[in-house]
Write an enzyme that holds these catalytic residues in place. Structure first.
Site, short mmCIF file in Angstrom:
data_model
loop_
_atom_site.label_atom_id
_atom_site.label_comp_id
_atom_site.label_asym_id
_atom_site.label_seq_id
_atom_site.Cartn_x
_atom_site.Cartn_y
_atom_site.Cartn_z
N THR A 9 -3.94 -7.81 -1.65
CA THR A 9 -4.08 -8.22 -0.25
C THR A 9 -3.44 -7.18 0.67
OG1 THR A 9 -4.01 -10.55 -0.88
CG2 THR A 9 -3.46 -10.05 1.41
N GLY A 10 -4.06 -6.98 1.83
CA GLY A 10 -3.44 -6.11 2.83
C GLY A 10 -4.41 -5.08 3.36
N SER A 11 -3.91 -4.27 4.30
CA SER A 11 -4.79 -3.31 4.96
C SER A 11 -5.22 -2.18 4.02
CB SER A 11 -4.10 -2.74 6.20
OG SER A 11 -2.86 -2.17 5.87
N ASP A 25 -3.44 -3.27 -5.87
CA ASP A 25 -2.76 -3.87 -4.72
C ASP A 25 -1.87 -2.84 -4.04
OD1 ASP A 25 -1.94 -5.76 -2.89
OD2 ASP A 25 -0.93 -7.05 -4.32
N ALA A 38 1.73 -2.09 -1.46
CA ALA A 38 3.15 -2.43 -1.53
C ALA A 38 3.78 -2.11 -0.18
CB ALA A 38 3.84 -1.63 -2.63
N ASP A 39 4.88 -2.76 0.09
CA ASP A 39 5.62 -2.46 1.33
C ASP A 39 6.64 -1.34 1.09
OD1 ASP A 39 4.44 -4.53 3.02
OD2 ASP A 39 5.32 -5.87 1.54
N GLY A 66 2.39 -9.29 3.74
CA GLY A 66 1.23 -10.09 4.19
C GLY A 66 1.29 -11.53 3.70
N GLU A 78 -0.26 -12.77 -5.61
CA GLU A 78 -0.27 -11.38 -6.09
C GLU A 78 0.46 -11.27 -7.42
OE1 GLU A 78 -0.47 -9.15 -1.74
OE2 GLU A 78 1.47 -9.43 -2.66
#
Ligand code: 5RP
Length: 218
Positions: free
Chosen positions: A28-30, A81, A83-84, A97, A103
């Site tokens: 998930t995410g941009s 996926d 990661a931050d 997110g 996840e």
């Protein structure tokens, strides 16, 4: 190159790990949104996907990619996926997110975690990005007090309800020098659903979008 262009480079580079006829684990995410767009070009060559959020499911389905229930899939070859934050040991902070629980579940049934990031996400020590913790709503205050005892400054993420009906505490000011130990400690608190530390199940492959293009580290 903008940050989004670096995310796009990483997302599209992950396509080479997708096997024909497979079911793909999708995060998930941009950054993942770019991967999903890339996956759309292979939609007739793959069986489908297992998704980690309602948002990713909607994006996959809009491209005509079938989304399977996680319970109907025994195992996945790859999970892709973002990661931050990610350190040199490939431990990650995730959950910016709010999709961290699903996840972690999809990552757990996957043989290979392919982490796609832009080069702003690499750090020496995890913790500059506030660590997300998904908690059962009635445990929020108790867990916040326990997180203070662990040295953090938890902040309730106002207005956010996860796909699982829970809330998020973002823990600021942590210097996470032993990610596995902290993951264990936070997981042990009653009422914690998931901590956004992915240390016990870190990344296997890291694809970093840089101004020079995607760099792959296996
Ligand atoms: C969502 C996540 C994302 O992977 C993380 O927040 C990175 O997002 P982005 O690709 O938008 O930078 O863990 O829960």
């Amino acid at each position: 190159m903008t940050q989004d262009e670096m995310k796009k480079a990483a997302g599209w580079a992950a396509l080479k790990y997708v096997e024909k006829g497979s079911i793909v684990g999708v995060g998930t995410g941009s950054t993942v949104n770019h991967f999903i767009d890339a996956l759309g070009t292979m939609k007739d060559e793959i069986k489908g996907a297992v998704s980690s959020s309602i948002a990713s499911t909607e994006r996959l389905q809009a491209l005509g990619i079938e989304v399977f229930d996680c319970n109907d899939v025994f195992k996945l070859d790859i999970y892709v996926d973002g990661a931050d934050e990610i350190n040199a040991q490939r431990d990650m902070i995730k959950g910016g997110g709010a999709a961290l629980t699903r996840e972690k579940i999809v990552a757990a049934i996957s043989d290979k975690f392919i982490c796609i990031v832009d080069d702003t996400k690499a750090v020496d020590v995890l913790g500059q990005f506030p660590l997300p913790v998904e908690v059962i709503p009635m445990a929020r205050s108790y867990i916040a007090r326990e997180l203070v005892k662990l040295g953090g400054d938890p902040v309730y993420r106002e207005g956010v309800i996860t796909d699982n009906g829970n809330v998020i505490l973002d823990v600021h000011n942590m210097q996470i020098t032993d990610p596995k130990a902290l993951e264990d400690k936070i997981n042990a608190l009653p009422g914690v659903v998931t901590v956004g530390l992915f240390a016990h199940r870190g990344a296997d492959v890291v694809i970093t979008g840089t101004p020079e293009g995607a760099k792959i580290s296996e």
